[in-house]
Structures are given as structure tokens and as C-alpha cells.
Design an enzyme around this catalytic site. Sequence first.
Site, short mmCIF file in Angstrom:
data_model
loop_
_atom_site.label_atom_id
_atom_site.label_comp_id
_atom_site.label_asym_id
_atom_site.label_seq_id
_atom_site.Cartn_x
_atom_site.Cartn_y
_atom_site.Cartn_z
N SER A 177 37.13 -5.05 41.06
CA SER A 177 38.04 -5.66 40.01
C SER A 177 37.44 -5.62 38.62
O SER A 177 38.13 -5.26 37.76
CB SER A 177 38.14 -7.33 40.28
N ASP A 197 33.79 3.69 40.55
CA ASP A 197 34.89 2.76 40.53
C ASP A 197 35.75 2.88 39.30
O ASP A 197 36.74 2.67 39.09
CB ASP A 197 34.09 1.22 40.44
P1 ADP Z 1 34.24 -6.67 41.93
O1 ADP Z 1 33.38 -6.40 43.18
O2 ADP Z 1 35.45 -7.23 42.30
O3 ADP Z 1 33.92 -5.70 40.80
P2 ADP Z 1 32.35 -8.11 40.04
O4 ADP Z 1 31.65 -9.36 39.98
O5 ADP Z 1 31.66 -6.74 39.53
O6 ADP Z 1 33.28 -7.92 41.36
O7 ADP Z 1 33.41 -8.36 38.91
C1 ADP Z 1 34.28 -9.39 38.99
C2 ADP Z 1 34.26 -10.06 37.62
O8 ADP Z 1 35.39 -9.39 36.86
C3 ADP Z 1 35.04 -11.65 37.77
O9 ADP Z 1 33.76 -12.52 37.62
C4 ADP Z 1 35.64 -11.61 36.22
O10 ADP Z 1 34.60 -11.77 35.14
C5 ADP Z 1 36.11 -10.15 36.23
N1 ADP Z 1 37.67 -10.09 36.53
C6 ADP Z 1 38.00 -9.49 37.49
N2 ADP Z 1 39.39 -9.60 37.55
C7 ADP Z 1 39.86 -10.44 36.74
C8 ADP Z 1 41.15 -11.03 36.21
N3 ADP Z 1 42.14 -10.69 37.00
N4 ADP Z 1 41.10 -11.75 35.20
C9 ADP Z 1 39.82 -11.90 34.59
N5 ADP Z 1 38.66 -11.40 34.94
C10 ADP Z 1 38.75 -10.71 35.89
#
Ligand code: ADP
Length: 379
Positions: free
Chosen positions: A127, A172
Site C-alpha cells: 500500500s 513495488d
Molecule cells: P505495506 O506493506 O502495505 O506497504 P507499509 O507499512 O509499508 O505497508 O505502508 C503502510 C502505510 O502506508 C500506512 O501506515 C499509511 O501510512 C500509508 N497508507 C497506505 N494506504 C493508505 C491509505 N489508503 N490512506 C492513507 N494512508 C495509507
Amino acid sequence: MPIEKADVVAHFTKRFGQPPRWVIRAPGRVNLIGEHTDYNDGFVLPLAIDRAVWIALRPRDDRRIAVYSVDYDQTGEFSLDDLRNEKAGWIEYLKGTAWSLQDAGFALTGWEGVLQGDVPLGAGLSSSAALEMATARALAAAGNLDWNPAKMAKLGQRAENKWVGVNCGIMDQLISAAGRANHALLIDCRTLDTQPVPFPPGTAVVVLDTSTRRGLVDSAYNERRSQCEAAAKFFGVSVLRDVTMKQFQQKAGRLDDVTRRRALHVIGENDRTVQAAAAMRRGDAVETGRLMNESHRSLRDDFEVSSDALNAMVECASAHAACYGARMTGAGFGGCAMALIRADAAEDFVAKTAAAYEKKTGHKPAVYVCHATNGAEIV
Ligand code: ADP
Ligand code: MG
């Protein structure tokens, strides 16, 4: 159901009283094969999925960026002239991306909008990269910048490395920027060359979220990276991409056991990834699945980044007759596995695998078929 354009437009219109000027979508990803190879300059084979981060926006006259996050029910705001790292919170991903583009010489302009996503956080579907690429695409739209996916992916990675402080490879961001509908992408992480690879006919990709999330992933990840560097040094090169299996076999006897197994994973995984892309192009789902199974075994036993939950999920998936192959995906220790299956049995596979996993572990998983989509774009 995945978020659709109309959902984000409705949120924007409610807040701003008129429709947005642009709507941006940047996807999360699953990796079919090629794990822990990106930071070794190797090959990966991910697909962009129908889970994404969306931004609806309109330009501003000043140099501020103001974003309402639907998921956090919070507004984040900053000035392009005064970028300060506050070290925590979702807004840092946007700030970091703005910093990275500005630092690379892009002239940015202000905008405001809403942000919404359905890539599960911290599940291994990236994400964070989706958020960085959505931000970069929004900055490019507002500032009328050229959109070069590979270049923007590198700048997104730089934001994650230097601003957010997570030491990730390029996979990614690049798949989120450059994904292609109905295809996986074979990415050469050295040249950033991407080649679309079609799926074998009659197959489907299933995400298998164990619903476990592990802390300490970062330290284990950094440890694996240093072990790979040490192994490369032993072979007299700077990255393991440049060691062939034959060279490995000739010299590996002189390595300590742990470093030897780390190197074996990376070198074997690079070969498997190139082979899997070739198998997919031939339409050979059986061989693709075999390589995925072998990848999981290697990640579990040699690279040691799997977990009990991931192994249980892979066993449950593999037990189904429609499964060609299954493996953990992403950095490991928790989060998601994935499987390549016969599409006509998808419903049965999803129901039986989820039930078997829950029975075995007591965790309630999220299991869903996903579709390969385009990378970051204005929709
Ligand atoms: P991932 O494995 O999903 O990349 P990370 O810890 O690297 O996990 O990233 C997750 C972070 O990205 C969340 O804690 C948030 O800060 C941000 N994030 C991801 N999606 C969203 C969203 N839809 N809205 C706001 N922030 C988001
Ligand atoms: Mg991330």
C-alpha cells in the site's frame, strides 16, 4: 468490492462542492515469483492488482498540498516551500514523494483533494508504494509533468528509503507505476526494463491473506540484505545478480552455512523467475506452479523469511486439486501468500482454502481472486 472512481468522486464532491479535475489510481501488487531478488539487481514477476490507492484532486493557486484521507478521516497539509519530516503518519508518504520529485528538479504546484484506498495496510501488497505512485501521478497531473513510469518509480523508492526510512527495493514502486492490465511484468531490477507476460489460459491469481502481521520485519529484512551483500563480496561481485548457479556450486563449499543458503535462494530465485516468465508465455501453468512451489520452499528453508501462518496457508492452498502453485509473497514473516489456480474452480478453491486455513490456525483469512490492472494512471 474494489473501490471505484465514482466512490472517490463522491467523496471529493461532498467536500469541495464540485467534481475533481483529475482522478488518479495507483495499484498495489502481488509478486508471482522473484522474492528478495530486487535489491540484488535480479528479476521479479509481479502484477498490479485491482486494489489501489486513489486520489481525486483539483489545482490550487498557491504552493500548498491539502489532502483529506477518507480511511483515516483526517486532513494532512503542507507547503512545497517548507517540507519538514515529521517522521510519522500517512502524510509523510505524500510529503516524501513531493520532496523526492522536487529534489530531482521537477517544478511542482499545489493541489487539494481526497485520498482513499483498499490495499490492506502492512499485508505485503505494498500500500505504501501505491500511495507514493498515486501521489507522484497527482503531482505530475497538477504540475503538467512528463510521466515516465520507471523514473517516477525510482523517485518513489527514494521517498520511501530516505524520507520514510524504509529500505525497500524497486519492485513495488515500479509495478505500481508500470503495471499492465491482464499481464504480469517481468522486471529486470538492474536496467528497470519491463516486459509484459500474459497469464497461462484458464488460470486465476488468488491472494491469500493470512491476517497475521509481524513486527520486526524491518530488522530481519535489513539483516537479509547485509547477508546478500556479504555473499556477493565472497564471490567477488557487488550484487548476487552476477553470480551464476554454476559459479555458486564451484565455490559455495567455502561459505558458512547461513550465508550459503541466503545466496542459494537469491541465485536460484533469479533463475526460477526467468523460467517462470518463459513458462507463462508458453501457456504452461503446471511448470509455472512448480516454480512457485519451489520458490516457497526456498524462502522457507534457505532464506528463512516465511512464518507458520504463511506455511499453513500455502499447505492448505496446495492441497486443492485446482492449485498449480502457491507461495508466500512480499517480504515475508506474515501478510499474504498467493496461488495460481484453475480459473473454473476459483469459487471452490477460495471457500475450501479459507475454511481449511481457519481450521488449522484459528485465524480468519481474507482470500480473493485478483485481476491484473494497469499501473498508476489518470482514470
Ligand atoms: P505495506 O506493506 O502495505 O506497504 P507499509 O507499512 O509499508 O505497508 O505502508 C503502510 C502505510 O502506508 C500506512 O501506515 C499509511 O501510512 C500509508 N497508507 C497506505 N494506504 C493508505 C491509505 N489508503 N490512506 C492513507 N494512508 C495509507
Ligand atoms: Mg510498504
